[in-house]
Every structure is written in structure tokens, then in C-alpha cells.
Design a protein around this motif. Structure first.
Motif, PDB file in Angstrom:
ATOM      1  N   GLY A 150      51.067  11.105  53.258  1.00 28.15           N
ATOM      2  CA  GLY A 150      52.022  12.142  53.510  1.00 28.15           C
ATOM      3  C   GLY A 150      52.664  12.207  54.584  1.00 28.15           C
ATOM      4  N   SER A 153      55.314   8.808  54.361  1.00 32.11           N
ATOM      5  CA  SER A 153      56.288   9.093  53.281  1.00 32.11           C
ATOM      6  C   SER A 153      57.055  10.080  53.881  1.00 32.11           C
ATOM      7  CB  SER A 153      55.565   9.473  52.033  1.00 32.11           C
ATOM      8  OG  SER A 153      54.770  10.793  51.811  1.00 32.11           O
ATOM      9  N   GLY A 154      56.841  10.583  54.689  1.00 31.45           N
ATOM     10  CA  GLY A 154      58.087  11.699  55.506  1.00 31.45           C
ATOM     11  C   GLY A 154      57.650  12.892  55.502  1.00 31.45           C
ATOM     12  N   LEU A 156      54.410  16.259  54.399  1.00 36.65           N
ATOM     13  CA  LEU A 156      54.239  17.082  52.895  1.00 36.65           C
ATOM     14  C   LEU A 156      54.727  18.615  53.268  1.00 36.65           C
ATOM     15  CD1 LEU A 156      50.234  16.076  53.380  1.00 36.65           C
ATOM     16  CD2 LEU A 156      51.918  15.307  51.671  1.00 36.65           C
ATOM     17  N   PRO A 158      55.919  16.336  49.714  1.00 34.19           N
ATOM     18  CA  PRO A 158      57.211  15.343  49.364  1.00 34.19           C
ATOM     19  C   PRO A 158      58.628  16.408  48.912  1.00 34.19           C
ATOM     20  CG  PRO A 158      55.306  14.208  48.635  1.00 34.19           C
ATOM     21  CD  PRO A 158      54.909  15.705  49.090  1.00 34.19           C
ATOM     22  N   SER A 160      61.125  15.262  47.584  1.00 30.72           N
ATOM     23  CA  SER A 160      61.927  14.454  46.348  1.00 30.72           C
ATOM     24  C   SER A 160      61.037  13.863  45.549  1.00 30.72           C
ATOM     25  CB  SER A 160      63.066  13.778  46.998  1.00 30.72           C
ATOM     26  OG  SER A 160      62.872  12.655  47.768  1.00 30.72           O
ATOM     27  N   THR A 161      61.547  13.328  44.344  1.00 28.95           N
ATOM     28  CA  THR A 161      60.915  12.369  43.288  1.00 28.95           C
ATOM     29  C   THR A 161      60.626  11.090  44.322  1.00 28.95           C
ATOM     30  OG1 THR A 161      61.886  13.458  41.457  1.00 28.95           O
ATOM     31  CG2 THR A 161      61.147  11.301  41.297  1.00 28.95           C
ATOM     32  N   SER A 163      60.192  10.598  47.252  1.00 28.26           N
ATOM     33  CA  SER A 163      59.252  10.764  48.234  1.00 28.26           C
ATOM     34  C   SER A 163      57.975  11.059  47.708  1.00 28.26           C
ATOM     35  CB  SER A 163      59.457  12.085  48.862  1.00 28.26           C
ATOM     36  OG  SER A 163      60.784  11.811  49.691  1.00 28.26           O
ATOM     37  N   TRP A 164      57.799  11.469  46.295  1.00 27.90           N
ATOM     38  CA  TRP A 164      56.526  11.752  45.800  1.00 27.90           C
ATOM     39  C   TRP A 164      56.385  10.243  45.406  1.00 27.90           C
ATOM     40  CZ3 TRP A 164      52.801  14.989  45.233  1.00 27.90           C
ATOM     41  CH2 TRP A 164      53.149  16.082  45.369  1.00 27.90           C
ATOM     42  N   PHE A 167      54.901   8.642  48.420  1.00 28.30           N
ATOM     43  CA  PHE A 167      53.398   9.073  48.802  1.00 28.30           C
ATOM     44  C   PHE A 167      52.450   8.318  47.861  1.00 28.30           C
ATOM     45  CE2 PHE A 167      50.335  12.085  47.454  1.00 28.30           C
ATOM     46  CZ  PHE A 167      49.600  12.433  48.575  1.00 28.30           C
TER      47      PHE A 167
END
Length: 230
Positions: A150, A153-154, A156, A158, A160-161, A163-164, A167
Motif C-alpha cells: 500500500g 503504490s502511493g 492506502l 488506493p 484510482s484503478t 493504483s489498485w 497495489f
């Protein structure tokens, strides 16, 4: 040597000053691990707080800053408690499990508020085998992988899609690496235990052989004594 054993050995040697060479000989790997498990959490929490505070205006609202401050104090209190309660405890004792779970929850909550606090959460990778049973240790590693992925990826949750997707990919990577290395570590520990058991058995065999030789020499001396007297 695992976390609990390394910490306990380092603390005992530090308190008792075992051996005259302790003051001059370089520290062993076990002693260095003991120092890390004793002081590392404080250092990582402090580093995470310093970096997180620098980025707080960009990543956090004012209420989140207050919440993070309360969680930092809770993490510090938890570590102070464990520094006393964790001494000389056996591996995977109940207090150690409680400490690991609470620390993981605090690390996750702090990383949710500010991803730089994953610097503190990464502790979950290092002492999991000493604090949790084997099955629970895998769950602990996966929980730590969630926090780390988490943060990487930027943050928690996420936003945006994309980012998901990042993640998910990072979680698979973190989880795979930590489980593979944990498996290799378990295999190495089993090999070391087998070697240690073999050495102990050889020492016992040698002791029995020496005893048998001594008894045989005594019997031979007793048998030779009458012939000498004649």
C-alpha cells in the motif's frame, strides 16, 4: 539464532560483561541482531516520524496529523513495554504474539495516514518467526506485505484503478519474496538443528567410547597384576 534468543543473549552479555574479551572482541552476528531487535524499532519509528512529518502538509489533513501523533505515542509506549516484558521470554510466547499483532496494527494505521510510516511497519518482516507460530507467521508476513504494498503504490486506500493494479502487483511481489525467503530460512534452521543434533550425538558417542576404553584398561591392569606378582 532467532530474535528472542539474540536479544536475550546480547542483553545478558551487556549486563554481566561476560568474559574479558567482551570489551575488546568485535560483536558477533548474534549480538548485532540482538542490538537491532532491542533498539531498531525506536530508530525506525523515529526515522518514519521525521520523514513523515516533513511530508505531512502534502499527505495529511490536520485531524490526521493529530491521529498520527497519538498512534506514534502508542507505538512508543508499546515498544517500552516490550523492552521490559520481552526479556528472557521463550520464543512464540503469548506476550510476544500480542506485541507483534499490536505493532502490526499500529504500523498499518500509521501507514494508512502517511505511507512513509511503512519504514516502521517493515519490522514485521524481521522477528515474525520468533514471535509467532509457523502458520501465524505466514499471516504476519502477508499482513506486513499489505502495508508495504500500500505504501509503495502511493498510500492506502488506493485512489484510482491504476493504483489498485499497482497495489495488487506489489502485494504479490512482496508476499512472494517474503514467503520464499521465510521458507529458505526455515530450511536452513532445520539443517542447523540437524547438524547440532549430530554433533551432540557424536560427543555422547565419544564419551561412551572413552569410558569403555578406560574400563577396558582398568580390567586389563587387574588381569595383569597377578601375573606380575608371580
Amino acid at each position: 539464532m532467532t530474535a528472542a534468543k539474540a536479544t536475550g543473549k546480547w542483553e545478558r552479555d551487556t549486563m554481566t560483561g561476560t568474559g574479558t574479551a567482551a570489551a575488546t572482541a568485535p560483536p558477533t552476528v548474534e549480538e548485532r541482531w540482538g542490538q537491532f531487535f532491542r533498539w531498531g524499532p525506536y530508530g525506525l519509528l523515529g526515522l518514519a516520524t521525521l520523514i513523515g512529518a516533513g511530508a505531512a502538509d502534502l499527505l495529511m489533513t490536520r485531524p490526521e496529523m493529530y491521529a498520527a501523533g497519538a498512534l506514534i505515542l502508542a507505538a512508543l509506549a508499546l515498544q517500552l513495554w516490550w523492552g521490559r516484558a520481552g526479556r528472557d521470554l521463550p520464543e512464540q510466547a503469548v506476550p510476544g504474539r500480542v506485541y507483534y499483532v499490536l505493532r502490526a496494527l499500529l504500523g498499518f494505521a500509521l501507514s494508512w495516514l502517511n505511507p512513509f510510516f511503512s519504514i516502521y511497519a517493515v519490522l514485521g518482516y524481521f522477528d515474525v518467526s520468533a514471535l509467532l507460530p509457523r502458520r501465524a507467521a505466514r499471516a504476519g508476513l502477508l499482513a506486513t506485505a499489505v502495508t508495504m504494498a500500500g505504501s509503495q503504490s502511493g498510500g492506502l486506500p488506493p485512489p484510482s484503478t491504476m493504483s489498485w493494479l499497482a497495489f495488487g502487483g506489489l502485494f504479490v511481489l512482496n508476499a512472494s519474496l517474503c514467503l520464499v525467503f521465510a521458507h529458505l530460512g526455515t530450511q536452513e534452521d532445520e539443517k542447523n538443528e540437524g547438524r547440532a543434533a549430530t554433533i551432540v550425538e557424536l560427543e555422547r558417542t565419544n564419551a561412551r567410547l572413552e569410558q569403555a576404553l578406560a574400563e577396558n584398561a582398568g580390567l586389563h591392569a587387574q588381569a595383569a597384576a597377578p601375573a606380575t606378582s608371580r
